[in-house]
Structure formats: C-alpha cells, structure tokens
Design an enzyme around this catalytic site. Structure first.
Site, short mmCIF file in Angstrom:
data_model
loop_
_atom_site.label_atom_id
_atom_site.label_comp_id
_atom_site.label_asym_id
_atom_site.label_seq_id
_atom_site.Cartn_x
_atom_site.Cartn_y
_atom_site.Cartn_z
N CYS A 82 37.46 39.19 41.27
CA CYS A 82 38.77 38.92 41.88
C CYS A 82 39.71 40.10 41.65
CB CYS A 82 39.33 37.65 41.26
SG CYS A 82 40.99 37.25 41.79
N CYS A 108 43.26 39.09 40.77
CA CYS A 108 43.42 38.67 39.37
C CYS A 108 43.40 39.87 38.42
CB CYS A 108 42.28 37.73 38.97
SG CYS A 108 41.97 36.41 40.13
N ASP A 109 42.47 40.79 38.62
CA ASP A 109 42.18 41.81 37.60
C ASP A 109 42.45 43.25 38.04
OD1 ASP A 109 41.29 39.77 35.90
OD2 ASP A 109 39.31 39.79 36.82
#
Ligand SMILES: Cc1cc2nc3c(=O)[nH]c(=O)nc-3n(C[C@H](O)[C@H](O)[C@H](O)COP(=O)(O)OP(=O)(O)OC[C@H]3O[C@@H](n4cnc5c(N)ncnc54)[C@H](O)[C@@H]3O)c2cc1C
Length: 297
Positions: free
Chosen positions: A131, A134-135
């Site tokens: 992701c 997300c990261d």
C-alpha cells in the site's frame, strides 16, 4: 435467532459492531482466521485520525475491546456458508455449528497477492508493502520499486513518483496491462523507469530493504518494494448468494446488497478506496442501514 451476524472482524466489521451495540442490538461478530483483519499485519499506521502513529495490532485490539465492552459477542471461527431461508439466514461455521440471523453483514475484506520470492516475508514492514498510500511517505526522496503492470501498480507508481526520488516499475511482460491513459501518464514521468520482462527473485536488505535482484541477475538499489500484483476479496463463500463483479467484489448500493437483509462493508465492496478510515466509515453506514432495515431507526 440473532438479529445481526457480522462476518469479519476487521475495522469495517468492528465499527459496525460498535454502532449496532450502541443502538441496543447484540451483534455477533464471526472473527475469521485473522481477528482484527489486515491492519494486524502492519507495525505503523500513520493516517488513522486521532493517532499520530499506532501499530495496526494496537489499533485493532483497542477497537475489538471497545466493541466487546459495548456488548458485541465475538466468535473465533470462520463462516463456511450463508443460506437464505425465507426471511432469515442460516450461517454454517467452520466447527459445523449453525447459526440463524435476521441480518448478515459481510465484512470479510480482501487479501493482497504475494510475490513468493526470497526476502518478501522477512522484509514485510521493513520496506516491503502492499500500500503506497499507507507506507509511501516513509520512502521520501529515496528510490523504490513497484511490482506489477495493471492499473493498481501504475497508480501506485504515479503516487510514489511524487514522493520517491525514482520509481522502478517492474513488470513480467513487455507491455503494461493498465488503461491507455494511465500508461501515458507513467511514460510522461521522468522519474519512473519501466523494467520489462522481469520478475523479482529476491528482496535484499539488512535491517530494511536495500535492493532487489531480478531474474535477469540485475540488482537494483531501492529503499522499498510495493507489491501490486492483485487483490482477492474474500467472497468465495457467498458467491451464489450475492452479486459479485468481475473481480469478485460484492456489488452494493450504499452497503445494501440486492438480497434484502444482507449488507456489505469495507474492502470487500466493489467501491471506494481500500483504506482503514474508509472501511470504518462503511461499517458505520452499514450499521445505520441495518438499523433502518430492522425498524429501529
Ligand atoms: C500490510 C498492510 C498495511 C496497511 N496499512 C494501512 C494503513 O497504514 N492505513 C490504512 O488506512 N490502511 C492500511 N491498510 C489497508 C487496511 O488494512 C484495509 O483497508 C482495512 O483493513 C479493510 O478493513 P476491512 O474490515 O474491510 O477488511 P479486513 O481488514 O481485511 O478484515 C476482514 C476480516 O474478515 C475476516 N474473514 C475473512 N473471511 C472470513 C470468513 N469466511 N468468515 C469469517 N471471517 C472472515 C478476516 O478474518 C478479517 O477479520 C493496510 C493493509 C495492509 C495489508
């Protein structure tokens, strides 16, 4: 006879449980083989409002405790099948036990396909991610690799190209599968390099990812690897009950499926973004739709 059985204990199912419990219903949550859902896999969530940074496991334990304190009942089993029986549903669990419910909420999420190469498991949460939203921020100014050639891989590469110094888009074929317009955007980006006809053989690192080795033998230095080779929604057990799209996601209208009494929320739905806060919001909406269906709202 239960009023509501929630299948899945990720953020979508547990949020629905919290809302339903607060409206006087006793929701039963069938947790599945991953109580807490996908977020349990990540050490660091930095985009869930209210927490600057929190481990996925801590966030989900707090959410599960909250639901239980409010009166939700947790069952640590999986659902094998759901059958419609007049106006109710018969749910068969992995222990073969059967339950009945007036309403079923499908919140079974999805799982990301893995590469299966050396180093992938070892460096999960240490540079290997599924992701970019997300990261990605953790790779600011550094080179990264995105693996895949479809729309998701291309979107991840485009997103990362604004954060990372360079994005290597590694694809096993010599053309991308992504839509034409997305491909054009990729080719227009000076810091995205497509690496064709290549598979990742090994993800290399020390405490974190430092490089990948391809089947050609070539090694590329990267600080992170984003795997985007497909997502599989957990809908096999309801494929004959509700309408699914070509990717296997449940088709819904504002969390209502075409079967009265069956609702859906979170990553398993064929809409929206695959993010925790969105899945939580869908769980809230599903709970309110269920309350209307049961005549208590
Ligand atoms: C490694 C990783 C890191 C991530 N990091 C972030 C992040 O930082 N921020 C963010 O916003 N999002 C992040 N995401 C995405 C986020 O985790 C998902 O969007 C979110 O978890 C979706 O919630 P959900 O409840 O819909 O499904 P899931 O979390 O997938 O939960 C599904 C639940 O259903 C259960 N289940 C499945 N099949 C059955 C069955 N047959 N019977 C009973 N139960 C069943 C499972 O056990 C699980 O409890 C990350 C995802 C991954 C994989």
């Amino acid at each position: 006879m239960n009023d509501v059985v929630i299948i899945g204990s990720g953020i979508a199912g547990l949020t629905a449980a919290i809302y339903l419990a607060r409206s006087g219903i006793v929701p039963v949550v069938i947790c599945g083989d991953t109580p807490g859902g996908q977020l349990m896999q990540t050490d660091n969530v930095e985009n869930y409002p209210g927490f600057e940074t929190i481990s996925g496991a801590e966030l989900m334990m707090k959410t599960m405790n909250q639901a239980e304190k409010l009166g939700a009942k947790m069952i640590y089993e999986s659902v094998l099948s759901v059958l419609k029986n007049n106006d109710n549903f018969e749910i068969t669990l992995s222990s073969s036990e059967q339950m009945k419910s007036r309403v079923v909420l499908i919140a079974t999420g999805a799982s990301h396909k893995h590469l299966g190469c050396k180093g992938e498991t070892e460096f999960t949460n240490k540079g290997v991610s599924w992701c970019a939203t997300c990261d990605g921020a953790m790779s600011k100014g550094k080179p990264v690799a995105v693996i895949g050639g479809g729309n998701t891989a291309v979107m991840e590469a485009l997103f990362l190209s604004n954060i990372a110094s360079k994005v290597y888009l590694i694809h096993r074929r010599d053309t991308l599968r992504a839509d034409e317009i997305m491909q054009r955007r990729v080719f227009a980006k000076s810091n995205i390099e497509c690496v064709w006809n290549s598979n990742v053989e090994e993800i290399i690192g020390d405490t974190k990812v430092t490089a990948i080795r391809l089947n050609s033998g070539k090694t590329i230095d990267v600080a992170a690897v984003f795997v985007a080779i497909g997502v599989k929604p957990a809908t096999e057990f309801v494929k004959d009950l509700v309408a699914l799209d070509s990717g296997g996601y449940v088709i819904s209208d504002e969390t209502k499926t075409f079967v009265p009494g069956i609702f859906v929320a979170g990553d398993v739905e064929n809409c929206g973004t695959k993010q925790a806060v969105y899945a939580a919001g869908r769980g809230c909406l599903a709970a309110q739709q269920i309350e209307r269906h049961l005549g208590i709202r």
